[in-house]
Each structure stands twice: as structure tokens, then as C-alpha cells.
Motif scaffolding. Structure first.
Motif, short mmCIF file in Angstrom:
data_model
loop_
_atom_site.label_atom_id
_atom_site.label_comp_id
_atom_site.label_asym_id
_atom_site.label_seq_id
_atom_site.Cartn_x
_atom_site.Cartn_y
_atom_site.Cartn_z
N ARG A 100 0.84 -1.20 0.00
CA ARG A 100 0.00 0.00 0.00
C ARG A 100 0.88 1.25 0.00
N MET A 101 0.24 2.39 -0.29
CA MET A 101 0.95 3.67 -0.34
C MET A 101 0.41 4.59 0.75
N GLY A 102 1.33 5.19 1.50
CA GLY A 102 0.96 6.19 2.50
C GLY A 102 1.53 7.53 2.10
N ILE A 103 0.68 8.54 2.01
CA ILE A 103 1.12 9.90 1.66
C ILE A 103 1.03 10.74 2.93
N PHE A 104 2.17 11.25 3.38
CA PHE A 104 2.25 11.95 4.66
C PHE A 104 2.44 13.45 4.46
N PHE A 105 1.41 14.23 4.83
CA PHE A 105 1.56 15.68 4.99
C PHE A 105 1.94 15.93 6.45
N GLY A 106 2.67 17.02 6.69
CA GLY A 106 3.00 17.35 8.08
C GLY A 106 3.82 16.26 8.74
N ASN A 107 4.76 15.69 8.03
CA ASN A 107 5.56 14.58 8.52
C ASN A 107 6.70 15.04 9.42
N TRP A 108 7.67 14.13 9.67
CA TRP A 108 8.74 14.46 10.62
C TRP A 108 9.58 15.65 10.16
N TYR A 109 9.64 15.92 8.85
CA TYR A 109 10.39 17.09 8.39
C TYR A 109 9.62 18.38 8.67
N SER A 110 8.32 18.33 8.50
CA SER A 110 7.50 19.51 8.77
C SER A 110 7.64 19.95 10.22
N GLN A 111 7.61 18.97 11.13
CA GLN A 111 7.68 19.29 12.55
C GLN A 111 9.00 19.95 12.90
N MET A 112 10.12 19.36 12.43
CA MET A 112 11.42 19.92 12.80
C MET A 112 11.65 21.30 12.17
N LEU A 113 11.15 21.50 10.95
CA LEU A 113 11.32 22.80 10.31
C LEU A 113 10.51 23.89 11.02
N GLN A 114 9.26 23.59 11.35
CA GLN A 114 8.44 24.57 12.03
C GLN A 114 9.03 24.94 13.39
N ASP A 115 9.52 23.95 14.11
CA ASP A 115 10.12 24.22 15.41
C ASP A 115 11.36 25.09 15.29
N ARG A 116 12.17 24.85 14.26
CA ARG A 116 13.40 25.66 14.11
C ARG A 116 13.07 27.06 13.60
N VAL A 117 12.16 27.17 12.64
CA VAL A 117 11.80 28.48 12.09
C VAL A 117 11.24 29.40 13.17
N HIS A 118 10.45 28.83 14.07
CA HIS A 118 9.80 29.64 15.10
C HIS A 118 10.60 29.69 16.41
N GLY A 119 11.85 29.23 16.33
CA GLY A 119 12.77 29.40 17.45
C GLY A 119 12.50 28.52 18.64
N ARG A 120 11.79 27.41 18.45
CA ARG A 120 11.51 26.53 19.59
C ARG A 120 12.74 25.73 20.00
N PHE A 121 13.70 25.60 19.08
CA PHE A 121 15.00 25.04 19.42
C PHE A 121 16.07 25.59 18.49
N LYS A 122 17.33 25.30 18.83
CA LYS A 122 18.47 25.83 18.08
C LYS A 122 18.97 24.80 17.06
N ASP A 123 20.06 25.20 16.37
CA ASP A 123 20.61 24.35 15.31
C ASP A 123 21.04 22.98 15.82
N ALA A 124 21.58 22.93 17.03
CA ALA A 124 22.05 21.65 17.56
C ALA A 124 20.91 20.64 17.66
N VAL A 125 19.74 21.10 18.11
CA VAL A 125 18.59 20.21 18.22
C VAL A 125 18.07 19.85 16.83
N LEU A 126 18.11 20.81 15.91
CA LEU A 126 17.71 20.52 14.53
C LEU A 126 18.59 19.41 13.95
N ASP A 127 19.89 19.51 14.20
CA ASP A 127 20.81 18.49 13.68
C ASP A 127 20.51 17.12 14.29
N GLN A 128 20.12 17.10 15.56
CA GLN A 128 19.73 15.82 16.17
C GLN A 128 18.48 15.25 15.50
N ALA A 129 17.52 16.14 15.21
CA ALA A 129 16.29 15.69 14.54
C ALA A 129 16.60 15.18 13.14
#
Length: 498
Positions: A100-129
Motif C-alpha cells: 500500500r501507499m501512504g502519503i504523509f503531509f506534516g511529517n517528521w520534516y514539517s515538525q522539525m522545520l516549524q520548530d526551528r523556524v519559530h525558534g523553539r530550538f536551536k541548530d544543535a537540536v535541529l541536527d539531532q532531529a
């Protein structure tokens, strides 16, 4: 990386209409063939700039292919249930089955990008994600998944022009969402961090495809063709399960001493000492589970061991200390048809306890490096790869506040033989002894070596193995309870230091 998406590709309607029938037919054929083989799951990650045609393209794909075999998932704001589990739990439980095929909107990349763009964490945490996403995708691909990652792109100029055009059009202004306006203000940050993520996570096994979003005909045909190429390439390769089925049992012979040989199996408790210590440790566990600090933690216990080592009896003594609403016991047997249609760790991720809860696994994910290794139920590459996958899995759990406690209950061969014979004689215990138990006993040296390797490679600082001397059931039960209490209290003490 995004510069190529701003060139301005366009396909006229006549060319689009001419190419579409052949593409649709080929996509549908590939989809059906993959479904019938049921050897691979298809995961499509949709990311990029708002208004670049993500939703419109996915809608077309559902029209071009069989929508019954497509699952579209949108991961918006995390629910209370999701917040009570490790972050990746929400994605694992929504994976499509093989075929089967699963199409994911708002996936793990969306979460990490939104958190970094809005300053919820720094580059080090982004790199961990980012590193976590890489490990997840590598594991899924090793299990046979096909991963397609699409970034739909618009330049800043193109995005502003779209917003202005829609805003001035009374019939279509409703198409502008709050997220569109929000992203127009954070565009530069979003693109900068997006490019960082794409460069770090575009791998041969799961590459990124940047799709220019201005022209609808171009983006739709491009996405369709990329999917088709990937599915056809997969159909031309041997299925992972086929290779695994050709692998016979592995002969493991070694006279090297392991940690199991260092155990003093003569350790025991008198009946009076056992009763006193059992009640003490059960009361201690009951109090720890009711402690307000459990709101920040979950408890997970893994019970592995030799056949007839007393896992069931130990689990009953643990459960006897608790309110049934506080815990769940998950017995692990051979995977079901649904479980075989998913990556190996899927069925365990689904059973991870929420904060404040306790889950007991009677057998566990370690079956891959024990019974599956010894009996040849998986390929050598599968079980060798599993050590690092298991360590990563347990690290994610502990990072999310799950206290992971792992027990190996060890007995010697003579004690096992005596317990086997006892089970055959006692009517209410006969169900505990099977032909497989006798057959596995003949492979004692093979299992002994596999256990030694397992403990050596997966006993980590965050999730160590506790070896239980289980020739004496009383000793084993008390040691299990005491270890659970010590693990919880150590977690509480770490909280206090933070």
C-alpha cells in the motif's frame, strides 16, 4: 538546491493531455503489481512552500491510481495522546502496510522545520532531529520500504504574486489559509533551514526531489513520472522476503565465555526471607507507580530468558503489586499477517506505554537476534542490522522519558530439564510445554552464543540488561521487583537534578 526549481518550467495543455493516458496506465499497473507482491510499502513525504501545489498534486495521484490502496495522512498539531508518547510514535502507528501507499503531509520534516523556524530550538537540536530522520528512513528502507520525498517550491516573488492574485479575487480568496500568510513572513528562514535539511537527508535510498510548483501541468507530470520510475525499479528487484526465505538456520559454535557464565546460579532465598522481601518490594513498586513524578515517565519492562526460566511467575508477582489500570502485559508470539506486512519494529512501537503507564513485554523485539537468528527465520543481514536499530529504538524511548528495564532470566540445563519434566506431569502446567521447547533445548549452545552477543551489543548505559539468576524462582522474582524500583527511583533522582 532550490535554484533549479525557479527556472520556470511549463508544459502546455496539449502536451500534458497527450502524455497523461500513458502515464496513468503505467502508474496504475505498477501500483497493482506492487500491491499483489505485498513486499514493499510506499511512503510519500510531502513538504515545501504553501501554495506550491501539494494538495492539488496528491488529489490527482488519487485519481490516476487506485485510491483504495492509498492512505493520506495529515499530521497537524499533536494530540494529547501523541504528546504522551515518544515523538516518532505518531508516524509509526500510521505506516501503510506492505503493498500500500501512504502519503504523509506534516511529517517528521514539517515538525522539525516549524520548530526551528519559530525558534523553539536551536541548530544543535535541529541536527539531532535530522540524524534521527536519517536513521528512521534507513531502517524503513532496509525493511523494504520505498520512500519518495517531494519538496514543492515557489520563489519568494512567486509566492507573493500568488497571494496578491488570490486576495484580489473574491471567488478564490478563500484558498488563502492562515498558514500561507504565516509562511510569507518567515519565507527566508523556512527556505534556509529547508535547504539545510534537504542537503543533509537526501540519500541514495531516500532522495529528495525538488518540484517547481508554478505550473500545474509540469509539477503533476514530474511527480507522476518520478513515482513511476521508483515503483518500476522496485518491481525489477528481488523482494526482500524472497531472499530471507532462502536462508537456513545458522550454525553458531563458540567456546568463548560470556557474561552468562559469570552468574552464580546457586543464589537463593528462604521461604521466610522471600515472603518478607517480596511484600516490601511490591509495596515499593506500588508507591513508585503512584508517585506524581510518574507523570513525566512511562515504565517499560522486557522479559526474555531460557524456556522455563520463570518469566511468567515473575510477571505475575510484578502485576500483583499494581492496579490493573496502571499496566498492560503484551505477550509476543510469531507475527500475524498484519504484522508481517510492516517493518519489524512496528508492532512494538504501537504498544509503547503513555506517560504514567507501565507495559510489560513477555518476549520482545529481541526475538530478531535470538530465535529468528538461530532458527534462520530472517537473513543474516537482518539480524546483524537489528542491533543498531534496537539501540536507536531504545534511545528514542529513553529520550522521551520512558524508563526501559530489560531482564534476561537465566537457568542451567539441568534445572530446565527438571522443570520440563515437572510440567509434563502436572495437568494445569502441560500447556506450558511444547515440542518447540524440546527442540530448542537441543540448540542450547546456539542460543547461548546469541544471548551473549545480544547482551554485549545492546546493553547500553541508558538501557542496560539485568541478568537474573533464576534457578531459584524466589530469588529471581525479588530481584526483578527490586530492579524495577531502582530504575524508577534513579529516573526520579535525575529529574530532581535537572
Amino acid at each position: 538546491m532550490f535554484e533549479s526549481a525557479e527556472i520556470g518550467h511549463a508544459i502546455d495543455d496539449e502536451t500534458y493531455e497527450a502524455a497523461l493516458p500513458q502515464l496513468r496506465e503505467a502508474l496504475l499497473e505498477a501500483q497493482i503489481d506492487l500491491h499483489e507482491q505485498a513486499g514493499r510499502q510506499i511512503i510519500v513525504l510531502i513538504n515545501g512552500i504553501e501554495g506550491a501545489g501539494k494538495g492539488e498534486t496528491v488529489k490527482l495521484l488519487s485519481e490516476w491510481m487506485d485510491p483504495r490502496l492509498i492512505e493520506v495522512r495529515t499530521f497537524d498539531q499533536q494530540t494529547d495522546e501523541e504528546l504522551a508518547h515518544p515523538p516518532v510514535w505518531r508516524y509509526w502507528r500510521q505506516l501503510p502496510a506492505k503493498g500500500r501507499m501512504g502519503i504523509f503531509f506534516g511529517n517528521w520534516y514539517s515538525q522539525m522545520l516549524q520548530d526551528r523556524v519559530h525558534g523553539r530550538f536551536k541548530d544543535a537540536v535541529l541536527d539531532q532531529a535530522i540524524s534521527g530522520a536519517e536513521r528512521l528512513e534507513k531502517m524503513l528502507c532496509d525493511e523494504g520500504a520505498l520512500i519518495f520525498k517531494f519538496w514543492f517550491h515557489l520563489s519568494k516573488k512567486q509566492m507573493k504574486l500568488r497571494l496578491k492574485t488570490l486576495k484580489d479575487d473574491p471567488l478564490h480568496s478563500w484558498r488563502i489559509s492562515p498558514l500561507d500568510w504565516q509562511q510569507s513572513k518567515t519565507y527566508d528562514k523556512f527556505v534556509r533551514f529547508g535547504e539545510r535539511v534537504l542537503r543533509r537527508t537526501s540519500r541514495e535510498y531516500a532522495p529528495w526531489h525538488v518540484i517547481e510548483g508554478v505550473d500545474a501541468n509540469y509539477r503533476s507530470l514530474t511527480v507522476g513520472r518520478l513515482l513511476l520510475e521508483g515503483m518500476q525499479a522496485a518491481l525489477n528487484k528481488a523482494e526482500p522476503e524472497t531472499a530471507a526465505l532462502t536462508v537456513g538456520p545458522l550454525a553458531i559454535h563458540s567456546n568463548e565465555l560470556t557474561l552468562l557464565d559469570s552468574l552464580d546460579l546457586s543464589l537463593n532465598l528462604s521461604k521466610d526471607d522471600y515472603q518478607q522481601q517480596l511484600i516490601t518490594e511490591q509495596a515499593r513498586l506500588s508507591g513508585n507507580m503512584r508517585d506524581k513524578r510518574m507523570k513525566s515517565h512511562a515504565l517499560l519492562a522486557v522479559f526474555e530468558g531460557n524456556d522455563a526460566a520463570g518469566k511468567g511467575g515473575a510477571i505475575r508477582r510484578v502485576a500483583a503489586a499494581l492496579d490493573p489500570r496502571q499496566y498492560a502485559i503484551v505477550p509476543i508470539a510469531a507475527p500475524t499477517q498484519d504484522e508481517r506486512a510492516q517493518p519489524y519494529l512496528w508492532r512494538f512501537w504501537r504498544q509503547i506505554p503513555a506517560r504514567g503507564k507501565f507495559t510489560i513485554f513477555d518476549r520482545s523485539w529481541y526475538g530478531r537476534v535470538l530465535v529468528e537468528r538461530v532458527e534462520g527465520f530472517c537473513s543474516e543481514s537482518d539480524w546483524k542490522r537489528a542491533y543498531s536499530e534496537i539501540n536507536d529504538f531504545e534511545e528514542q524511548l529513553t529520550d522521551a522519558g520512558v524508563v526501559v528495564v530489560k531482564f534476561w532470566l537465566a537457568i542451567d540445563q539441568q534445572t530446565q530439564l527438571e522443570r520440563f519434566k515437572e510440567r509434563e506431569k502436572i495437568p494445569f502446567k502441560r500447556y506450558k510445554i511444547t515440542e518447540d521447547d524440546w527442540r530448542n533445548r537441543k540448540k542450547w549452545p546456539d542460543y547461548r552464543q546469541a544471548v551473549g552477543d545480544m547482551v554485549d551489543r545492546t546493553s547500553t548505559e541508558i538501557a542496560p540488561w539485568t541478568l537474573i539468576e533464576a534457578n531459584d524462582k524466589r530469588w529471581a522474582r525479588v530481584k526483578v521487583l527490586r530492579t524495577l524500583n531502582e530504575a524508577l527511583e534513579a529516573a526520579f533522582a535525575r529529574d530532581k537534578k535537572k
